[in-house]
Design a protein around this motif. Structure first.
Motif, mmCIF file in Angstrom:
data_model
loop_
_atom_site.group_PDB
_atom_site.id
_atom_site.type_symbol
_atom_site.label_atom_id
_atom_site.label_comp_id
_atom_site.label_asym_id
_atom_site.label_seq_id
_atom_site.Cartn_x
_atom_site.Cartn_y
_atom_site.Cartn_z
ATOM 1 N N PRO A 14 0.753 -1.277 0.105
ATOM 2 C CA PRO A 14 0.102 -0.059 0.057
ATOM 3 C C PRO A 14 0.830 1.268 -0.051
ATOM 4 C CG PRO A 14 -0.801 -1.862 1.479
ATOM 5 C CD PRO A 14 0.597 -2.108 0.930
ATOM 6 N N GLY A 15 0.417 2.160 -0.828
ATOM 7 C CA GLY A 15 1.360 3.578 -0.959
ATOM 8 C C GLY A 15 2.185 3.484 -2.201
ATOM 9 N N GLY A 16 2.569 2.265 -2.666
ATOM 10 C CA GLY A 16 3.461 2.085 -3.678
ATOM 11 C C GLY A 16 2.887 2.422 -4.989
ATOM 12 N N SER A 17 4.054 2.238 -6.062
ATOM 13 C CA SER A 17 3.476 2.621 -7.270
ATOM 14 C C SER A 17 3.687 1.368 -8.253
ATOM 15 C CB SER A 17 4.373 3.686 -7.765
ATOM 16 O OG SER A 17 3.971 4.851 -7.128
ATOM 17 N N LEU A 18 2.957 1.552 -9.400
ATOM 18 C CA LEU A 18 3.358 0.406 -10.513
ATOM 19 C C LEU A 18 3.153 1.188 -11.799
ATOM 20 C CD1 LEU A 18 1.707 -3.039 -9.505
ATOM 21 C CD2 LEU A 18 4.296 -2.585 -9.900
ATOM 22 N N ARG A 19 3.689 0.726 -12.938
ATOM 23 C CA ARG A 19 3.180 1.263 -14.169
ATOM 24 C C ARG A 19 2.870 0.170 -15.177
ATOM 25 N NH1 ARG A 19 6.352 4.602 -19.239
ATOM 26 N NH2 ARG A 19 7.366 2.319 -19.407
ATOM 27 N N LEU A 20 1.711 -0.067 -15.511
ATOM 28 C CA LEU A 20 1.044 -1.003 -16.416
ATOM 29 C C LEU A 20 1.608 -0.509 -17.991
ATOM 30 C CD1 LEU A 20 -2.301 -1.882 -14.750
ATOM 31 C CD2 LEU A 20 0.152 -2.684 -14.284
ATOM 32 N N SER A 21 1.803 -1.509 -18.577
ATOM 33 C CA SER A 21 2.024 -1.238 -20.189
ATOM 34 C C SER A 21 0.811 -2.146 -20.950
ATOM 35 C CB SER A 21 3.290 -1.817 -20.669
ATOM 36 O OG SER A 21 4.273 -0.828 -19.915
ATOM 37 N N CYS A 22 0.640 -1.546 -22.016
ATOM 38 C CA CYS A 22 -0.431 -2.198 -22.955
ATOM 39 C C CYS A 22 0.203 -2.130 -24.322
ATOM 40 C CB CYS A 22 -1.933 -1.677 -23.139
ATOM 41 S SG CYS A 22 -2.820 -2.263 -24.281
ATOM 42 N N ALA A 23 0.710 -3.127 -25.007
ATOM 43 C CA ALA A 23 1.460 -3.332 -26.303
ATOM 44 C C ALA A 23 0.401 -3.436 -27.221
ATOM 45 C CB ALA A 23 2.659 -4.432 -26.365
ATOM 46 N N ALA A 24 0.000 -2.719 -28.169
ATOM 47 C CA ALA A 24 -1.054 -2.910 -29.332
ATOM 48 C C ALA A 24 -0.335 -3.076 -30.827
ATOM 49 C CB ALA A 24 -1.737 -1.595 -29.424
ATOM 50 N N SER A 25 -0.950 -4.125 -31.288
ATOM 51 C CA SER A 25 -0.638 -4.303 -32.665
ATOM 52 C C SER A 25 -1.814 -4.662 -33.692
ATOM 53 C CB SER A 25 0.341 -5.645 -32.488
ATOM 54 O OG SER A 25 -0.561 -6.845 -32.396
ATOM 55 N N GLY A 26 -1.475 -4.260 -34.995
ATOM 56 C CA GLY A 26 -2.701 -4.443 -35.683
ATOM 57 C C GLY A 26 -3.517 -3.209 -36.041
ATOM 58 N N PHE A 27 -3.208 -2.040 -35.388
ATOM 59 C CA PHE A 27 -3.727 -0.888 -35.614
ATOM 60 C C PHE A 27 -2.849 0.187 -34.972
ATOM 61 C CE2 PHE A 27 -5.557 0.283 -31.309
ATOM 62 C CZ PHE A 27 -5.135 -0.943 -30.591
ATOM 63 N N THR A 28 -3.241 1.306 -35.269
ATOM 64 C CA THR A 28 -2.720 2.546 -34.629
ATOM 65 C C THR A 28 -3.438 3.087 -33.302
ATOM 66 O OG1 THR A 28 -1.622 2.878 -36.806
ATOM 67 C CG2 THR A 28 -1.395 4.672 -35.177
ATOM 68 N N VAL A 29 -2.746 3.000 -32.188
ATOM 69 C CA VAL A 29 -3.285 3.547 -31.029
ATOM 70 C C VAL A 29 -3.699 4.848 -31.156
ATOM 71 C CG1 VAL A 29 -2.424 1.826 -29.523
ATOM 72 C CG2 VAL A 29 -1.184 4.063 -29.783
ATOM 73 N N SER A 30 -2.901 5.676 -31.766
ATOM 74 C CA SER A 30 -3.391 7.261 -31.890
ATOM 75 C C SER A 30 -4.645 7.718 -32.619
ATOM 76 C CB SER A 30 -2.215 7.973 -32.593
ATOM 77 O OG SER A 30 -2.056 7.742 -34.068
ATOM 78 N N ARG A 31 -5.196 6.631 -33.485
ATOM 79 C CA ARG A 31 -6.335 6.746 -34.027
ATOM 80 C C ARG A 31 -7.639 6.452 -33.348
ATOM 81 N NH1 ARG A 31 -4.813 4.724 -40.155
ATOM 82 N NH2 ARG A 31 -2.822 6.347 -40.563
ATOM 83 N N TYR A 32 -7.436 5.946 -32.326
ATOM 84 C CA TYR A 32 -8.650 5.392 -31.300
ATOM 85 C C TYR A 32 -8.454 5.958 -29.945
ATOM 86 C CZ TYR A 32 -9.037 1.941 -35.401
ATOM 87 O OH TYR A 32 -9.118 1.561 -36.406
ATOM 88 N N SER A 33 -9.611 5.758 -29.252
ATOM 89 C CA SER A 33 -9.818 5.976 -27.771
ATOM 90 C C SER A 33 -9.282 4.759 -27.160
ATOM 91 C CB SER A 33 -11.193 6.329 -27.400
ATOM 92 O OG SER A 33 -11.370 7.498 -27.956
ATOM 93 N N MET A 34 -8.510 4.585 -26.162
ATOM 94 C CA MET A 34 -7.989 3.600 -25.460
ATOM 95 C C MET A 34 -8.164 3.617 -24.100
ATOM 96 S SD MET A 34 -6.514 1.943 -28.091
ATOM 97 C CE MET A 34 -5.643 0.457 -26.927
#
Length: 113
Positions: A14-34
């Motif tokens: 508790p009180g700590g931090s994490l960074r989650l990542s999501c690797a996308a393929s087959g499309f461009t993330v900038s063109r969609y709401s994620m």
């Protein structure tokens, strides 16, 4: 073929931090709401955060506002969720999504001492 792969989950105090990542393929993330959703044991899946396509407006669930930050790296085609000041109630499987049709398999976050 659209694919979303989450990573970065784990056990944190508790009180700590994490960074989650999501690797996308087959499309461009900038063109969609994620988005990021989560599902705690015995509960329904719930919305966590969203980043829209241009201009990249963000939206958060009240329960994470001020603690979590969603971001996007268009060059790497990645979406991130920076989670700070984590609480035991943040324990859940976290999913990356594109709309209602495409979901990753999730990454488990456990907040416990």
């Amino acid at each position: 073929q659209v694919q979303l792969v989450e990573s970065g989950g784990g056990l944190v105090q508790p009180g700590g931090s994490l960074r989650l990542s999501c690797a996308a393929s087959g499309f461009t993330v900038s063109r969609y709401s994620m988005g990021w959703y989560r599902q705690a044991p015995g509960k329904e899946r719930e919305f966590v955060a969203l980043v829209t396509s241009f201009p990249g407006t963000t939206n958060y669930a009240d329960s994470v506002k001020g603690r979590f930050t969603i971001s996007r790296d268009n060059f790497k085609n990645m979406v991130y969720l920076q989670m700070n000041s984590l609480k035991p109630e943040d324990t859940a499987v976290y999913y990356c999504n594109r709309g209602s049709e495409y979901w990753g398999k999730g990454t488990l976050v456990t907040v416990s001492s």
